[in-house]
Design a protein around this motif. Structure first.
Motif, short mmCIF file in Angstrom:
data_model
loop_
_atom_site.label_atom_id
_atom_site.label_comp_id
_atom_site.label_asym_id
_atom_site.label_seq_id
_atom_site.Cartn_x
_atom_site.Cartn_y
_atom_site.Cartn_z
N LYS A 157 0.81 -1.11 0.12
CA LYS A 157 0.24 0.08 0.03
C LYS A 157 0.87 1.08 0.10
N THR A 158 2.15 1.13 -0.34
CA THR A 158 2.92 2.32 -0.03
C THR A 158 2.81 3.29 -1.44
N LEU A 159 2.76 4.38 -1.10
CA LEU A 159 2.55 5.31 -2.37
C LEU A 159 4.13 5.36 -2.88
N ILE A 160 4.21 5.39 -4.02
CA ILE A 160 5.33 5.45 -4.93
C ILE A 160 5.42 6.75 -5.74
N CYS A 161 6.61 7.66 -5.61
CA CYS A 161 6.93 8.85 -6.29
C CYS A 161 7.81 8.48 -7.45
N LYS A 162 7.42 8.95 -8.54
CA LYS A 162 8.32 8.83 -9.76
C LYS A 162 9.06 10.11 -10.11
N ILE A 163 10.50 10.03 -10.25
CA ILE A 163 11.22 11.26 -10.30
C ILE A 163 11.85 11.00 -11.57
N PRO A 164 11.78 11.75 -12.60
CA PRO A 164 12.55 11.96 -13.78
C PRO A 164 14.20 11.76 -13.45
N PHE A 165 15.12 11.04 -14.22
CA PHE A 165 16.39 10.74 -14.34
C PHE A 165 16.74 10.53 -15.29
N ALA A 220 16.78 9.63 -18.97
CA ALA A 220 15.75 9.08 -19.67
C ALA A 220 14.93 8.25 -19.22
N ARG A 221 15.17 8.04 -17.89
CA ARG A 221 14.23 6.93 -17.01
C ARG A 221 13.48 7.67 -15.91
#
Length: 244
Positions: free
Chosen positions: A134-142, A144-145
């Motif tokens: 149930k953990t929230l996931i934060c996506k951060i640009p790095f 090209a990924r």
């Protein structure tokens, strides 16, 4: 690096001007070893702490960086702000810092500030996020990924994330992170912009790697996104209350 405008605290509606009250608050920060973000107008950042307050000498002593060049840049700055990382928000400013030698080592020294902000508002209340599936996931640009990191705590002021090992170079004090997103269970990915407001070592894994806890402040948070965060926090509170 470009100069950063630092909001003044002396004319804030939350400003305190009573010297005894200011000394009491700073002394309390020292007793609890509270982590504090130091930011200069030139963009230099440091996580520090109040070591002690000497009212008779009109001095506040703070921890220094392990890097001598950073300490020198902070000493040369003429606009510095200090902000606590957690709990009730305390903020004050200095126009000059000195490097001094105390009985147990070097420290920064500054005059006791003539004004200090102490803010206790809803947006600074942080709630521990879920763990496991149930953990929230934060996506951060790095490049090209994307880097995917778990959200450790959340408020409508920002989030805290945990990074295992040495953080990538994009994680630098006061840097902006554009094009990020958090995947909320109820609505899916929501875009965000962040400013890095704190980096510190929080723990060590069984394999010996350091865990870094990084504070991210929301920048330009819109009403829709704020509403999503508030609803998520209400849900967290309900689930926490049901376990009591």
């Amino acid at each position: 690096m470009q100069s950063t405008m630092i909001p003044r605290t002396d004319n804030s509606p939350f400003a305190l001007h009573n010297r005894k009250e200011i000394v009491f608050i700073l002394d309390d920060l020292a007793k609890h070893h509270t982590a504090i973000n130091l930011d200069t107008q030139e963009g230099i950042g440091l996580v520090t702490a109040v070591l002690k307050v000497d009212a008779a000498e009109n001095a506040v002593y703070l921890d220094i960086s392990a890097d001598a060049k950073t300490n020198e840049k902070i000493r040369n700055s003429r606009q510095i702000t200090f902000t606590t990382q957690t709990g009730i928000k305390v903020r004050w400013q200095a126009t000059q810092m000195q490097l001094v030698t105390l009985a147990d080592g070097e420290a920064f020294s500054m005059d006791i500030p003539s004004s200090l902000e102490r803010i206790q508002r809803r947006e600074y209340f942080r709630m521990i996020s879920h763990f496991g599936n149930k953990t929230l996931i934060c996506k951060i640009p790095f490049g090209a990924r994307f880097i995917e990191v778990p959200v450790a705590d959340i408020s409508v002021g920002g989030i805290g994330i945990d990074v295992k090992g040495e953080p990538p170079e994009i994680f630098a004090q006061s840097e902006m992170l554009e094009g990020c997103a958090i995947d909320f269970p109820s609505v899916g990915p929501v875009p965000f912009r962040f400013r890095i407001c704190g980096i510190w070592i929080s723990s060590q894994t069984k394999s010996g790697e350091q865990m870094h806890h990084i504070g991210l402040e929301f920048v330009g948070l819109g009403r829709v996104a704020e509403g999503i965060i508030q609803r998520h926090m209400v849900q967290l509170e309900r689930e926490r209350s049901s376990l009591k």
